[in-house]
Write a protein that holds these residues in place. Structure first.
Motif, short mmCIF file in Angstrom:
data_model
loop_
_atom_site.label_atom_id
_atom_site.label_comp_id
_atom_site.label_asym_id
_atom_site.label_seq_id
_atom_site.Cartn_x
_atom_site.Cartn_y
_atom_site.Cartn_z
N LEU A 1 0.87 -1.18 0.00
CA LEU A 1 0.00 0.00 0.00
C LEU A 1 0.91 1.23 0.00
N CYS B 1 -3.86 6.08 -2.53
CA CYS B 1 -3.10 4.85 -2.22
C CYS B 1 -3.02 3.96 -3.45
N TYR C 1 -10.49 3.71 3.68
CA TYR C 1 -9.74 2.58 4.25
C TYR C 1 -10.48 1.27 3.96
N VAL D 1 -9.80 0.45 0.31
CA VAL D 1 -8.48 -0.16 0.13
C VAL D 1 -8.53 -1.62 0.60
N ALA D 2 -9.12 -1.85 1.76
CA ALA D 2 -9.18 -3.22 2.31
C ALA D 2 -9.94 -4.14 1.36
N VAL E 1 3.30 -1.49 4.19
CA VAL E 1 2.81 -0.11 4.19
C VAL E 1 4.00 0.83 3.89
N LYS F 1 -2.87 7.15 9.10
CA LYS F 1 -3.36 6.28 8.02
C LYS F 1 -2.98 4.83 8.29
N LEU G 1 -5.79 2.01 8.62
CA LEU G 1 -5.75 0.80 7.79
C LEU G 1 -5.76 -0.45 8.66
N GLN H 1 1.06 -5.79 9.32
CA GLN H 1 1.67 -4.68 8.58
C GLN H 1 3.19 -4.74 8.69
#
Ligand code: ZN
Ligand code: ZN
Ligand code: ZN
Length: 344
Positions: A2, A25, A68, A71-72, A83, A91, A95, A104
């Motif tokens: 991301l 993103c 978010y 994105v997920a 990340v 952010k 996330l 992450q």
């Protein structure tokens, strides 16, 4: 991975978006095609970027949507995500809340190893940046006069950095006399005096995003025999480190070459920082030329070699070039003379 606005997005996608609170993103799944998520009001800017012409789909979100969750939803089976190293903490945390079971990690684990090895085009870009900052240093002697302050000189240098083709002035260090003992001194209202050594470390960003960084040390009149001797040792240390560059040599070995020479002349304790840092879309990036970094140099790696000495309350000196590792040795990108430049 991301990737949010910053040097990694620019590197991967050529998209120079400004980091703001709204989420932009680039979602890069392990399998399948990347997708760019942008706020609706930035669609036009995103569509003007090389990403769009490369056919990367652009998904927009409206002011009341949750970006978010969007994105997920694009990586529903991910167990781990990289990340962006430059992603704002807020952010990263949001996330994490949107993807609670996903681990992450820093995307830099992958990206820095890519960005460290410059392509032919990137080497040319860094060569242009080096030439631009050389052109600024070439004019610095004209700015150094008794009675001027560091700040006045710094303001002139900042203007010259833009005139030389940079789009931003990233830093201007004019460290005169005892201020030279602080490696990251910027400018002050100290007035230049006869006999002052003056460390001038300057850099900016070119229109293509690549950075310049070069230090030369000047003197207003004769700084005296003790300083001249130490400067000669430093010049030799910088040359020895540069001559040590070739593929396969560990980064830390370049630091050792400079440090050992300074140490053998009693100046080792005054060399209080690492020898250098990688440079590219950021002024400081991998590889770092520091003890403990056993990474072997490879052709295409570009970094600074900038040993110095710093005597509290007295003076300092630094000589910095940007150097590329070539197939059989160093390719020095900065061309300005490295001798102490005595003005007046
Ligand atoms: Zn510098
Ligand atoms: Zn530097
Ligand atoms: Zn020597």
């Amino acid at each position: 991975m991301l990737i949010t606005p910053g040097p990694d997005l620019r590197y991967l996608a050529g998209y120079d978006a400004v980091p703001l609170e709204r989420v932009t993103c680039l979602v890069v799944p392990t399998d399948g095609d990347p997708v760019l998520v942008v706020p609706g009001l930035e669609r036009a800017a995103a569509e003007a970027s090389p990403l769009a012409s490369a056919g990367v789909p652009i998904l927009t979100w409206a002011e009341t949507d949750n970006p978010y969750a969007l994105v997920a939803s694009l990586v529903p089976t991910a167990r781990r995500v990289g990340v962006d190293d430059h992603m704002w903490a807020v952010k990263v945390l949001r996330l994490r809340a949107a993807m609670p079971d996903v681990e992450q990690e820093p995307a830099g684990l992958v990206l820095s190893t890519m960005r460290m090895r410059k392509s032919r085009d990137e080497l040319e870009a860094l060569r242009r940046a080096a030439a631009a900052i050389d052109a600024v240093h070439d004019q610095v002697p004209d700015l150094l006069r008794m009675g001027r302050t560091e700040r006045e000189v710094g303001r002139d240098i900042a203007a010259l950095i833009l005139e030389a083709g940079h789009v931003s002035t990233d830093f201007v260090i004019v460290a005169s006399g005892p201020n030279g003992a602080s490696p990251h001194h910027e400018v002050s209202d100290r007035i230049l005096r006869m006999g002052d050594p003056i460390v001038v470390d300057i850099g900016g960003t070119m229109p293509d995003g690549y950075c310049s960084d070069e230090t030369r040390t000047y003197a207003l009149g004769d700084p005296g025999p003790e300083y001249l001797h130490a400067y000669a040792v430093l010049l030799e240390a910088q040359r020895m480190a540069t001559n040590g560059v070739r593929p396969g040599v560990p980064c830390e070995e370049i630091d050792t070459l400079a440090r050992d020479h300074l140490t053998s002349h009693g100046l080792g304790d005054l060399f209080i920082h690492r020898t250098g840092h990688g440079i590219g879309l950021e002024t400081h990036e991998d590889p770092y030329i520091v003890q403990g970094n056993a990474l072997p140099l490879e052709p295409g790696m570009v970094f600074s070699i900038e040993p110095g000495f710093y005597a509290e309350g007295r003076w300092g000196a630094r000589i910095e070039d940007i150097v590329a590792c070539g197939d059989d040795g160093a390719v020095v990108l900065n061309q300005q003379p490295r001798d102490l430049i005595v003005v007046g």
